[in-house]
Design a protein around this motif. Sequence first.
Motif, PDB file in Angstrom:
ATOM      1  N   LEU A  53       0.828  -1.200   0.000  1.00  0.00           N
ATOM      2  CA  LEU A  53       0.000   0.000   0.000  1.00  0.00           C
ATOM      3  C   LEU A  53       0.864   1.253   0.000  1.00  0.00           C
ATOM      4  O   LEU A  53       0.577   2.229  -0.705  1.00  0.00           O
ATOM      5  N   ALA A  54       1.959   1.252   0.772  1.00  0.00           N
ATOM      6  CA  ALA A  54       2.836   2.425   0.808  1.00  0.00           C
ATOM      7  C   ALA A  54       3.529   2.635  -0.538  1.00  0.00           C
ATOM      8  O   ALA A  54       3.662   3.767  -1.012  1.00  0.00           O
ATOM      9  N   ILE A  55       3.985   1.538  -1.195  1.00  0.00           N
ATOM     10  CA  ILE A  55       4.631   1.674  -2.495  1.00  0.00           C
ATOM     11  C   ILE A  55       3.639   2.215  -3.525  1.00  0.00           C
ATOM     12  O   ILE A  55       3.939   3.127  -4.307  1.00  0.00           O
ATOM     13  N   GLY A  56       2.435   1.678  -3.541  1.00  0.00           N
ATOM     14  CA  GLY A  56       1.433   2.179  -4.484  1.00  0.00           C
ATOM     15  C   GLY A  56       1.037   3.614  -4.203  1.00  0.00           C
ATOM     16  O   GLY A  56       0.824   4.411  -5.121  1.00  0.00           O
ATOM     17  N   LEU A  57       0.947   3.980  -2.914  1.00  0.00           N
ATOM     18  CA  LEU A  57       0.570   5.345  -2.565  1.00  0.00           C
ATOM     19  C   LEU A  57       1.675   6.324  -2.967  1.00  0.00           C
ATOM     20  O   LEU A  57       1.396   7.428  -3.454  1.00  0.00           O
ATOM     21  N   ALA A  58       2.944   5.944  -2.776  1.00  0.00           N
ATOM     22  CA  ALA A  58       4.038   6.818  -3.193  1.00  0.00           C
ATOM     23  C   ALA A  58       4.047   6.996  -4.708  1.00  0.00           C
ATOM     24  O   ALA A  58       4.272   8.108  -5.206  1.00  0.00           O
ATOM     25  N   THR A  59       3.777   5.921  -5.451  1.00  0.00           N
ATOM     26  CA  THR A  59       3.717   6.039  -6.908  1.00  0.00           C
ATOM     27  C   THR A  59       2.582   6.947  -7.341  1.00  0.00           C
ATOM     28  O   THR A  59       2.726   7.776  -8.248  1.00  0.00           O
ATOM     29  N   HIS A  60       1.429   6.829  -6.671  1.00  0.00           N
ATOM     30  CA  HIS A  60       0.288   7.688  -7.005  1.00  0.00           C
ATOM     31  C   HIS A  60       0.599   9.155  -6.714  1.00  0.00           C
ATOM     32  O   HIS A  60       0.284  10.041  -7.519  1.00  0.00           O
ATOM     33  N   ILE A  61       1.223   9.437  -5.572  1.00  0.00           N
ATOM     34  CA  ILE A  61       1.528  10.822  -5.208  1.00  0.00           C
ATOM     35  C   ILE A  61       2.542  11.430  -6.182  1.00  0.00           C
ATOM     36  O   ILE A  61       2.439  12.594  -6.574  1.00  0.00           O
ATOM     37  N   ILE A  86      -4.470   4.137   5.202  1.00  0.00           N
ATOM     38  CA  ILE A  86      -3.800   5.199   4.439  1.00  0.00           C
ATOM     39  C   ILE A  86      -2.898   6.015   5.353  1.00  0.00           C
ATOM     40  O   ILE A  86      -1.774   6.392   4.983  1.00  0.00           O
ATOM     41  N   ALA A  87      -3.350   6.309   6.580  1.00  0.00           N
ATOM     42  CA  ALA A  87      -2.506   7.049   7.518  1.00  0.00           C
ATOM     43  C   ALA A  87      -1.241   6.257   7.857  1.00  0.00           C
ATOM     44  O   ALA A  87      -0.145   6.820   7.953  1.00  0.00           O
ATOM     45  N   ALA A  88      -1.366   4.931   8.028  1.00  0.00           N
ATOM     46  CA  ALA A  88      -0.186   4.111   8.311  1.00  0.00           C
ATOM     47  C   ALA A  88       0.773   4.102   7.126  1.00  0.00           C
ATOM     48  O   ALA A  88       2.001   4.162   7.302  1.00  0.00           O
ATOM     49  N   ALA A  89       0.237   4.053   5.890  1.00  0.00           N
ATOM     50  CA  ALA A  89       1.112   4.075   4.709  1.00  0.00           C
ATOM     51  C   ALA A  89       1.836   5.405   4.584  1.00  0.00           C
ATOM     52  O   ALA A  89       3.021   5.450   4.217  1.00  0.00           O
ATOM     53  N   LEU A  90       1.179   6.528   4.888  1.00  0.00           N
ATOM     54  CA  LEU A  90       1.852   7.831   4.845  1.00  0.00           C
ATOM     55  C   LEU A  90       2.961   7.906   5.884  1.00  0.00           C
ATOM     56  O   LEU A  90       4.033   8.479   5.631  1.00  0.00           O
ATOM     57  N   SER A 117       7.029  15.512  -1.691  1.00  0.00           N
ATOM     58  CA  SER A 117       7.230  14.138  -2.139  1.00  0.00           C
ATOM     59  C   SER A 117       8.598  14.037  -2.808  1.00  0.00           C
ATOM     60  O   SER A 117       8.940  14.852  -3.666  1.00  0.00           O
ATOM     61  N   TYR A 118       9.391  13.017  -2.445  1.00  0.00           N
ATOM     62  CA  TYR A 118      10.748  12.835  -2.957  1.00  0.00           C
ATOM     63  C   TYR A 118      10.792  11.527  -3.755  1.00  0.00           C
ATOM     64  O   TYR A 118      10.488  10.453  -3.223  1.00  0.00           O
ATOM     65  N   ASN A 119      11.157  11.633  -5.038  1.00  0.00           N
ATOM     66  CA  ASN A 119      11.262  10.424  -5.851  1.00  0.00           C
ATOM     67  C   ASN A 119      12.547   9.650  -5.563  1.00  0.00           C
ATOM     68  O   ASN A 119      12.690   8.506  -5.977  1.00  0.00           O
ATOM     69  N   GLN A 120      13.492  10.296  -4.854  1.00  0.00           N
ATOM     70  CA  GLN A 120      14.712   9.603  -4.443  1.00  0.00           C
ATOM     71  C   GLN A 120      15.155  10.207  -3.112  1.00  0.00           C
ATOM     72  O   GLN A 120      15.731  11.295  -3.083  1.00  0.00           O
ATOM     73  N   PRO A 121      14.870   9.581  -1.996  1.00  0.00           N
ATOM     74  CA  PRO A 121      15.198  10.167  -0.682  1.00  0.00           C
ATOM     75  C   PRO A 121      16.682  10.409  -0.534  1.00  0.00           C
ATOM     76  O   PRO A 121      17.522   9.628  -0.979  1.00  0.00           O
TER      77      PRO A 121
END
Length: 317
Positions: A53-61, A86-90, A117-121
């Motif tokens: 869920l976190a990977i998909g949410l980061a891709t969506h953002i 969603i709060a846990a994934a953020l 949002s950072y595409n590469q931390p």
Amino acid sequence: MDTQQISAPSRAPSPVRGDATPSSGVVHINSRHTSHFTVVGNHLAQHRELSLLAIGLATHIQSLPAGTKVGIKPLTERFPDSEARIAAALRELEAHGYLKRTRERLPDGRVVTRTCSYNQPGSIDARPVPAPRRRPKRSHPAPVAAPAPALAPVATPAPPTPEAPAPAPTAVTPTPAPRPTSPATPKPPPLPRPTEPLPQLLDAAIALLTDLHRRAPHITLTERDIHHLAPAVATWFERGTTPAAVRQALTSDLPQPLRFPAKFLRHRLIALLPPPTTPAHQPAPLQNCDRCDRAFRSPTPGNCHDCAADEPHLLSA
């Protein structure tokens, strides 16, 4: 005889990667994108500590344009996942450096949440961008008066007799005007609750609310909303309303667009609540006559109507 004859290659040629179809596993059928695509690094797509869920949410953002709201409420309205997930994934994305949320105060006094949002931390400084400050307007300097011409010396008169200093005026503190009191906002009425919260009524209410989005796709409820509204639906069932009638009352004539489904259903469950059913008249219990042992209805034991009518004749005889 001194010429070397080579009859075999020194080594076999290595196979070219991508030419042969693998015997197992995934086979990639790739097409070149020319527009409407987002580049995502393998460090995110194949992250070993982030949830799916976190990977998909980061891709969506990362695919959203700048300025789009990515809070918990907008994401819950966009995806079927609950607010807690969603709060846990953020929080996961914040812990691994893919997201940063800071609260800032604007020059006009409003407090806003800035999301980066950072595409590469780690590649860019994560400090928030400071809000632009307004430059104060420059005031033109007042014109300097030309010096007055020098005058001829005049005879100085005798100093006047000193007088008593006037008393200093007492500072009066202005009394602030009372602020107009705004009328108190009336509290919304509470949700109805069943007189006897039977488990089967609550289970039927939860099943009805969970299935609403199949009949009305605009009604998307979270798990918290369903458990909050279930007692009100159980009250409708307790008052004799069928599930089909409840579903018709909640999904007919929906406003477009429906921004807050849970609040809309709460209003209808309160405003359209049917009246309680009146209990049916309970007949008097059956009694056995003390004389003829015949059954008759009466609130108290004794004789039946016929034996009671014959009792005065028996006493006179």
